[in-house]
Each structure stands twice: as structure tokens, then as C-alpha cells.
Scaffold this motif. Sequence first.
Motif, mmCIF file in Angstrom:
data_model
loop_
_atom_site.group_PDB
_atom_site.id
_atom_site.type_symbol
_atom_site.label_atom_id
_atom_site.label_comp_id
_atom_site.label_asym_id
_atom_site.label_seq_id
_atom_site.Cartn_x
_atom_site.Cartn_y
_atom_site.Cartn_z
ATOM 1 N N LEU A 142 0.753 -1.089 0.178
ATOM 2 C CA LEU A 142 0.149 -0.062 -0.083
ATOM 3 C C LEU A 142 1.002 1.162 0.054
ATOM 4 O O LEU A 142 1.424 1.706 1.019
ATOM 5 C CB LEU A 142 -1.025 0.105 1.224
ATOM 6 C CG LEU A 142 -2.026 0.955 1.327
ATOM 7 C CD1 LEU A 142 -2.927 0.701 0.174
ATOM 8 C CD2 LEU A 142 -2.827 0.883 2.646
ATOM 9 N N PRO A 143 0.817 1.856 -1.106
ATOM 10 C CA PRO A 143 1.905 3.089 -1.133
ATOM 11 C C PRO A 143 1.363 4.060 -0.115
ATOM 12 O O PRO A 143 0.100 4.285 -0.100
ATOM 13 C CB PRO A 143 1.955 3.562 -2.491
ATOM 14 C CG PRO A 143 0.592 2.867 -3.094
ATOM 15 C CD PRO A 143 0.379 1.754 -2.565
ATOM 16 N N PHE A 145 0.936 7.341 -0.340
ATOM 17 C CA PHE A 145 -0.096 8.338 -0.752
ATOM 18 C C PHE A 145 -1.464 7.725 -0.937
ATOM 19 O O PHE A 145 -2.292 8.574 -0.589
ATOM 20 C CB PHE A 145 0.525 9.070 -2.084
ATOM 21 C CG PHE A 145 0.650 8.165 -3.302
ATOM 22 C CD1 PHE A 145 1.624 7.258 -3.500
ATOM 23 C CD2 PHE A 145 -0.712 8.010 -4.021
ATOM 24 C CE1 PHE A 145 1.633 6.529 -4.610
ATOM 25 C CE2 PHE A 145 -0.722 7.132 -5.262
ATOM 26 C CZ PHE A 145 0.582 6.565 -5.655
ATOM 27 N N LEU A 146 -1.490 6.518 -1.471
ATOM 28 C CA LEU A 146 -2.600 5.727 -1.462
ATOM 29 C C LEU A 146 -3.410 5.772 -0.232
ATOM 30 O O LEU A 146 -4.706 5.918 0.009
ATOM 31 C CB LEU A 146 -2.670 4.689 -2.197
ATOM 32 C CG LEU A 146 -3.768 3.688 -2.456
ATOM 33 C CD1 LEU A 146 -4.742 4.516 -3.076
ATOM 34 C CD2 LEU A 146 -3.574 2.447 -3.311
ATOM 35 N N LEU A 149 -4.839 8.847 0.771
ATOM 36 C CA LEU A 149 -6.114 9.063 0.018
ATOM 37 C C LEU A 149 -7.385 8.512 0.645
ATOM 38 O O LEU A 149 -8.460 8.808 1.055
ATOM 39 C CB LEU A 149 -5.989 8.877 -1.499
ATOM 40 C CG LEU A 149 -5.163 9.674 -2.294
ATOM 41 C CD1 LEU A 149 -4.981 8.934 -3.939
ATOM 42 C CD2 LEU A 149 -5.726 11.084 -2.484
ATOM 43 N N LEU A 150 -7.052 7.117 1.045
ATOM 44 C CA LEU A 150 -8.059 6.250 1.579
ATOM 45 C C LEU A 150 -8.450 6.511 2.890
ATOM 46 O O LEU A 150 -9.905 6.726 3.267
ATOM 47 C CB LEU A 150 -7.771 4.576 1.481
ATOM 48 C CG LEU A 150 -7.483 4.119 -0.102
ATOM 49 C CD1 LEU A 150 -6.905 2.740 0.091
ATOM 50 C CD2 LEU A 150 -8.883 4.231 -0.745
ATOM 51 N N MET A 152 -8.325 9.421 4.048
ATOM 52 C CA MET A 152 -9.033 10.835 3.938
ATOM 53 C C MET A 152 -10.608 10.425 3.783
ATOM 54 O O MET A 152 -11.401 11.288 4.235
ATOM 55 C CB MET A 152 -8.360 11.494 2.499
ATOM 56 C CG MET A 152 -8.595 12.972 2.554
ATOM 57 S SD MET A 152 -7.369 13.638 1.628
ATOM 58 C CE MET A 152 -7.902 15.340 1.592
ATOM 59 N N VAL A 260 -0.870 15.097 -0.837
ATOM 60 C CA VAL A 260 -2.332 14.496 -0.577
ATOM 61 C C VAL A 260 -3.040 15.672 0.460
ATOM 62 O O VAL A 260 -3.962 15.968 0.583
ATOM 63 C CB VAL A 260 -2.206 13.093 -0.011
ATOM 64 C CG1 VAL A 260 -3.928 12.638 0.489
ATOM 65 C CG2 VAL A 260 -1.932 12.280 -0.870
#
Lengths: 316, 293
Positions: A142-143, A145-146, A149-150, A152, A260
Amino acid sequence: MGRYVMKRLLSAVPVLMIVGIIAFALSHLSGGDPARVVAGNDATTEQVEAIREQMGLNASLPNQLWTWFVNMLHGDLGYSYILNEKVTPTILSHVFPTLSVALFGELIALAIAIPLGVLAADKHGRLADKIVLAFATLTTSLPSFLAGLLLMILFVLQLKLLPASGFVYPSDDFAGYITHLILPAVSVATLQIALISRMSRSSMIDALGSDYIRTAAAKGLPRSKQLWGHAFKNSSIPILTIVGQSFGELIAGAIVVETVFNVPGIGQLVVNSILRRDYQMIQGIMIFVALVFIIVNLITDVLYAVIDPRIRERSF
Amino acid sequence: MTEATAVTHNKPAKTRRGSNSWWNAVLSSPSTMIGGGLLLLIALACVLVPWLGNMDGYTTNTSAMLLSPSAGHPMGTDNVGRDTFTRVLLGGKASLTVGISVAAISGVIGFVVGLYAAYYPKIGYLLMRICDGLMAFPAILFAIVFIGSFGQSTRSVVLALSIVFVPMVARVVRSATMTNMNENYVQVLVNLGSGSFRILWKNIVLNVIGAWIVEVTFVFADAILVEAAMSFIGAGIPQPQASWGNMLYDSRTYIYSAWWMTVFPGVALALTVFVINMFGDGLREVFDPKRRR
């Protein structure tokens, strides 16, 4: 101890030189004209010439390398022709938010990963061990930044618990500083959790298989004391190593995660510099992070000697 | 000389037996089989489905902007009316291509560098210091600076990441080779008069290749992650080409209104990397006899 530290310091010199040469080569050996790249597409020939002179590009290549290297050692990482500012002070003014995210993330990672690793080693081969390993593989995939985003979408949009973005300086509002840091820090922590829990698991498994733990068990020492008092002390060096080695990735993660959550740190400087095509600035940031990485690894090397007296002895 | 030939004649049989036991270990390792199978499935889906279905991920359609998932658009549409499902598949093709290319290039160069760095300690010292220097740069920053000098294109991304990942492969190959250098069989070969080329490429290679394959698998996964992060901050694969990072870049403005633009490419990215890591973890167990037991 002093001699050990000196030896470590000296061993960083060749790495430092290589870092400088690679960074120099990256900008000077490309097909294009660096002055043209710096000046941008709209610049006239005279402007390009002026910039070439200012950048010292008319000197011979070894001369340029030397000047550049001496400047780097003096903390001068170049000049941004787009912002008309020196690179180093601009970077330094963006360091605090990035460092906050990175260090807070590292703390969260350590607090989660070490108990997980110790638990997995204690239950080696059993269900808890397998769950920890699967969790580690999941978090490596799981990077950051991803994850950001999730998180968030989940915490800001669905649960409406935490502030969505931005950064508050602790001098203004300490509680706000912490609440704004939670999501970025957790995002950054994902990869670190995977690395640290794997490393503490494997080094704890080695330590638990050793004679002194068998002795401790035979004399009836409680399991928790065997784990934390004896085995953990001996497995802390590999854990420290992985923390030092992954520091570069921690900063890289923080840089991307910042974009992000709109944190005004080095990441934002990178993104804005990309938009402005200000590659002098990005190059300065790259070298800056590499230097910090080298320093952090020097510090971890010195910490080995603090933790383990045998390392101190060996170096004499 | 006769002895040397005898050794040569013994080799093929031993090799075949070796690879058979590896193959059996692969077959009996669930994570290798499941991870590898799923990876193949994802790759086939990304390459074949858009091609067979003649799907279009680029034409913009102002009358179908930001549609939530439905039967016609199983993953919804993006801010300019492109079908997210198609773009997830095309993005997968781009990401996997970058990952495989980087793994292949850095894998081959890293293998050669690592092998010779171990065999010739003096050259090795220099090569390893260069590797240390390269490893001090975070992959993403190095790649962005590289793109600044050499232009933003998929080829630059692949080249930059290949350079960054060479040291990782070289280190693993070097340490595996050094372990082998201390084995008796290498000394025997030296005494028999075998040249360095023969010893390295016919004998040591077989004992190093396992560790190498595992490391290359992880480089494959890492390259996909770094490419996605680069595209996500606008310095990776040039827009409008579909890539998971580019799609996530586009989704940021609409994260409050169109969750599908974030979730589907994001899950595709994480799932693919997870599957590759699972495959790599499985391979590590296969090739490491200590762990196999």
C-alpha cells in the motif's frame, strides 16, 4: 568511542563524494543544454548566454565539478533561476512540516511494529505469526499516498473526525498541530510498519533460539522478561539498522503524502518546482535528502556502539 | 584437462535435478502459486480485455462526466467522461510494462555488477561505493531529477528507475556470490585451472540465481510503486496516458464527489503490488532451503 566515531565519519567521505558526482553528472551529462533548460523555452539567446556564464558552464568540466563540490560542502546547493533564490534557505524553510510528518510517522510505526514483531516471534509458526506476516505484506503493497487518500475518504468524508488537510505550527496551536499530523503520519507509517515488524520478528526469532534464553527459561524467568528484558535488547541493533536504512524512503513517503494533505513542506516545494520546471531546486532537494540520509546512518552507526559495547571494542 | 572435462560432463545432470527440485518446491508453495497465478491473471486482463473489447480510454465525453458506477460503466467515469474501468486496465498495462522493464534492465545489470564485484574485490569496492552513493538518493527524487535532465517520457521513467534499482540487485548478488566464493567447489575449480568467466557463469550463477530472482521480483513491485508515486505528483508517465498514478492524480480534485476515481485505480495498484510481493515471498521460501523446512 571517539575513535569509533571518527572512523565512521571518515567512511562517509567516499559516499559523500559519489553522491556529489552522481548528482553533478545527472544535470551536466544530459543531451540538452543545462542553461537552456534553466532558462526555459521562452528565453532569448542572450538570456541563455547570461545564465550559462552565471552558472559557470563555460569553465571546463572538472573545474565545474570542483566548484560545485566545494559549494556543496559549504552548504550551498545551488541557485534557483526561476525563484531567484538560493536553494538551501528555501529548502530549510520547508523542512519543519516534513520532519514533523516523518518523525511522527516513525514513532507510530515503531509503537505498532515492534510489539507486532515480538508477538509474531513469540508465536512463531502459529496463527498470530501468519497474521502479522500477511499484515506486513499488505502494508508493503500500500503506497503511502494511496493510504493517505483512502484514510482521507474514511476519516474526513465518512466519519468527519479529523481535519482534511493543512498544517498548523505548534507555536500557534499545539492540539491543532497534532490533529493535523495524525493522518499524514499514519499514511507515512504504513511501509515502515511492514519493514520494522518483519525485521523485529526475524531478529527476535534468532534471539529466542539462543542459549541465554534457554537458560533464562530454565531458571524460571517469566516469558515477558525473557522477551523484553533479554531477547529484545539483543535484537534492537537490526531494528535500528532498518530504521536508519529506510529513512530515505520515510522522507520520500512524507514528500508524496504531503501533497495529499496539503502540508507546506518539502513535498509541496517539489511539486511546485515540477510545475515551474525548477529542476535546480529539485536537484538541491535530492542532494539535501541524500545528505540527511548519510547523517542519519552515521548516527545509527554510533548508536550501535552505545547499545553494544562489543562493537566499540572491536573497532580498536 | 581430462578432469576438467569430467566436471563439465557431470554438470547437466546435476542442473536438471536442481531445477526439478526448485520446480517441485514452487508447486508445493501456495503463496508462489497463488501470487504467480493472480499476477498472470491481472497481466492478461490488462493486456487482452481492452484489446478484445476494443475499448477506448481516451476519448472525452462531456455528456458522461463523473458518472457513478453503473452497468454501462462498472467503475464509473472520470471528470472528462472517460470510462474508469477501461482506464484501470490500460493503466495496469502501463504500470506492469514499466515494472517489468525496470526489473529486467536493473536485474541484468545488477547481476553482472554484483557477480564481478564479488569476484574482483578491488573493482568490487569501487562499485559498491557507487552503489552506496546511489542508494542515498530516494528513488523518487532521483527519478524526478533524471526526468528534468532527459525529458518526461515513459522511457525516461524506466531508465531512471533502472539506475536506482541496480544497487539493490547488485548488493544481493554480490553477497550471495561472496558466500559461494568461500565454498570448496570454487577453490577446486580454480585449482583445476578454470577461468573466471567459466567459474562465474557456469558454476556460481546456479547458486546465486535463486536470490537474484527473489530480489528482481521485489524490484518489479517497487518500480510499480515508485512510478505510481511519480505520476501521482505529476512527474511520471506523461498525461493523458492512462496509468494508475496518473488516474490518482486526476482523482484528487474530485475526492469529495467521486470516490470511484480514487478507489478503483488505488485498489488495482495495491492489489497488483500485493500479488507480486506474495509471489516474491513465496519464491524466497522456495529458494532458501533454510526456510523451506
